[in-house]
Structure formats: C-alpha cells, structure tokens
Design a protein around this motif. Structure first.
Motif, PDB file in Angstrom:
ATOM      1  N   GLY A  15       0.815  -1.361   0.218  1.00 24.28           N
ATOM      2  CA  GLY A  15       0.037  -0.052   0.083  1.00 24.28           C
ATOM      3  C   GLY A  15       0.770   1.332  -0.043  1.00 24.28           C
ATOM      4  N   CYS A  16       2.211   1.177  -0.249  1.00 27.83           N
ATOM      5  CA  CYS A  16       2.975   2.284  -0.455  1.00 27.83           C
ATOM      6  C   CYS A  16       2.321   3.290  -1.423  1.00 27.83           C
ATOM      7  CB  CYS A  16       4.469   1.878  -0.783  1.00 27.83           C
ATOM      8  SG  CYS A  16       5.554   3.286  -0.778  1.00 27.83           S
ATOM      9  N   ILE A  17       2.666   4.793  -0.982  1.00 28.10           N
ATOM     10  CA  ILE A  17       2.061   5.797  -1.889  1.00 28.10           C
ATOM     11  C   ILE A  17       3.253   6.117  -2.614  1.00 28.10           C
ATOM     12  CG2 ILE A  17       1.112   8.139  -2.045  1.00 28.10           C
ATOM     13  CD1 ILE A  17      -0.696   6.042  -1.017  1.00 28.10           C
ATOM     14  N   PHE A  18       3.248   6.128  -4.004  1.00 27.53           N
ATOM     15  CA  PHE A  18       4.513   6.597  -4.894  1.00 27.53           C
ATOM     16  C   PHE A  18       4.090   7.963  -5.199  1.00 27.53           C
ATOM     17  CE2 PHE A  18       4.060   2.078  -5.019  1.00 27.53           C
ATOM     18  CZ  PHE A  18       5.703   1.598  -5.016  1.00 27.53           C
ATOM     19  N   VAL A  19       5.059   8.834  -5.003  1.00 24.91           N
ATOM     20  CA  VAL A  19       5.103  10.231  -5.600  1.00 24.91           C
ATOM     21  C   VAL A  19       6.244  10.472  -6.580  1.00 24.91           C
ATOM     22  CG1 VAL A  19       5.397  12.577  -4.836  1.00 24.91           C
ATOM     23  CG2 VAL A  19       4.461  11.235  -3.179  1.00 24.91           C
ATOM     24  N   GLY A  20       5.874  11.071  -7.596  1.00 27.79           N
ATOM     25  CA  GLY A  20       6.769  11.401  -8.840  1.00 27.79           C
ATOM     26  C   GLY A  20       6.347  12.099 -10.025  1.00 27.79           C
ATOM     27  N   HIS A  21       7.007  12.127 -10.956  1.00 28.50           N
ATOM     28  CA  HIS A  21       6.394  13.105 -11.977  1.00 28.50           C
ATOM     29  C   HIS A  21       6.262  12.102 -13.270  1.00 28.50           C
ATOM     30  CE1 HIS A  21       5.770  16.647 -14.242  1.00 28.50           C
ATOM     31  NE2 HIS A  21       6.301  16.171 -15.171  1.00 28.50           N
ATOM     32  N   ASP A  22       5.038  11.854 -14.054  1.00 26.69           N
ATOM     33  CA  ASP A  22       4.933  10.990 -15.130  1.00 26.69           C
ATOM     34  C   ASP A  22       5.332   9.843 -14.750  1.00 26.69           C
ATOM     35  OD1 ASP A  22       3.849  10.681 -17.418  1.00 26.69           O
ATOM     36  OD2 ASP A  22       5.686  11.037 -18.732  1.00 26.69           O
ATOM     37  N   LEU A  23       4.740   9.212 -13.512  1.00 24.30           N
ATOM     38  CA  LEU A  23       5.048   7.717 -13.261  1.00 24.30           C
ATOM     39  C   LEU A  23       4.348   6.667 -13.885  1.00 24.30           C
ATOM     40  CD1 LEU A  23       4.624   8.396  -9.321  1.00 24.30           C
ATOM     41  CD2 LEU A  23       6.613   7.829 -10.796  1.00 24.30           C
ATOM     42  N   ILE A  68      16.995  22.536 -12.533  1.00 27.26           N
ATOM     43  CA  ILE A  68      17.292  20.947 -12.103  1.00 27.26           C
ATOM     44  C   ILE A  68      17.503  20.525 -13.762  1.00 27.26           C
ATOM     45  CG2 ILE A  68      15.886  20.502 -10.232  1.00 27.26           C
ATOM     46  CD1 ILE A  68      13.796  18.893 -12.259  1.00 27.26           C
ATOM     47  N   GLN A  69      18.009  19.305 -13.785  1.00 28.40           N
ATOM     48  CA  GLN A  69      18.303  18.345 -14.979  1.00 28.40           C
ATOM     49  C   GLN A  69      19.368  19.322 -16.049  1.00 28.40           C
ATOM     50  OE1 GLN A  69      14.338  18.021 -16.330  1.00 28.40           O
ATOM     51  NE2 GLN A  69      13.950  15.933 -15.345  1.00 28.40           N
ATOM     52  N   GLU A  77      17.382  13.459  -8.003  1.00 22.83           N
ATOM     53  CA  GLU A  77      16.992  14.761  -8.136  1.00 22.83           C
ATOM     54  C   GLU A  77      15.553  14.985  -8.502  1.00 22.83           C
ATOM     55  OE1 GLU A  77      18.980  18.815 -10.031  1.00 22.83           O
ATOM     56  OE2 GLU A  77      18.887  17.112 -11.398  1.00 22.83           O
ATOM     57  N   ASP A  78      15.357  14.103  -9.654  1.00 20.91           N
ATOM     58  CA  ASP A  78      13.932  14.020 -10.219  1.00 20.91           C
ATOM     59  C   ASP A  78      12.817  13.804  -9.047  1.00 20.91           C
ATOM     60  OD1 ASP A  78      15.033  15.190 -12.678  1.00 20.91           O
ATOM     61  OD2 ASP A  78      14.033  13.083 -13.699  1.00 20.91           O
TER      62      ASP A  78
END
Length: 127
Positions: A15-23, A68-69, A77-78
């Motif tokens: 049940g982990c919550i994943f936080v990211g960009h364009d996952l 960034i990037q 970093e992302d």
C-alpha cells in the motif's frame, strides 16, 4: 533486476504511496501496475485539462525556483523535486492559492515559450 522488481512489487502490495512525475511511463516500462490511489503524480497535480502537460524542469523552475536537470538525467534529483512539488501543492491548496497559481503559471508559460530559464533570467534582470 529481479530483486528490484520484487521489492517494488512488495511496496505496491503493502500500500505504499508513490510520489513522482509522469509515473505512468515509469511503471509501464517496468511492467508493473500500481493502483491509482497509491500514485501521486505531479504531472497531473499541476495540469489543466486539455492543456499541455508540464515538464518537471519547468515546474521546478516556476514553482520551486530551482534549476534542475542540467547536463544529465538524475533520477534522485527528479524524485526529490517531485516530493517538493507535492509539498508545495499541498501548501498552495491549504492557502487557497492553488488555482490562481496554476492559471498564472500557464499564462506565463504560454507567453514565454515554456522556457524554464526565462523566469530565472527575468528575476535576475529585475534585481
């Protein structure tokens, strides 16, 4: 690779919550399905319907005033940037300023060709 996949599978099943960009892209490339309620994706948090999706680099520059990037892609970093964006999103929502900020950001982006450097250059010129 199998160990990493099994660890990810364990996190999903726990049940982990994943936080990211364009996952979605990331999950698809490793062939794993994550329930939508376990995903916080900044590409969708900072998005107007029927408008372009904004890059992590643009969001970092506009929302966080971070560059960034640079020359290479750094996934750590992302990931850190996506978490900061999520924290900023929660702050803007709690202050009642999210919609206003999102609208202002889209207007600014359209006027400046979605160039993250333009905001930094404008800020530097005014100082």
């Amino acid at each position: 690779m199998k160990k990493a996949y099994l660890k990810l599978r364990y996190l999903v099943d726990s049940g982990c919550i994943f936080v990211g960009h364009d996952l979605r892209h990331d999950f698809k490339s490793i062939n794993i399905i994550v329930p939508p309620q376990q995903v916080i994706d900044t590409v969708f948090l900072f998005h107007f319907k029927r408008q372009r999706k904004l890059s992590l680099r643009f969001l970092a520059s506009y929302i966080l005033q971070e560059d960034i990037q640079h020359n290479t892609h750094d996934s750590i970093e992302d990931a850190r940037t996506a978490v900061k964006l999520y924290q900023k999103y929660k702050q803007l929502v709690s202050e009642g300023r999210f919609q206003e900020t999102l609208l202002e950001m889209y207007r600014w982006g359209k006027q400046n060709g979605w160039d993250p450097a333009a905001k930094r250059n404008a800020a530097a010129a005014s100082q």
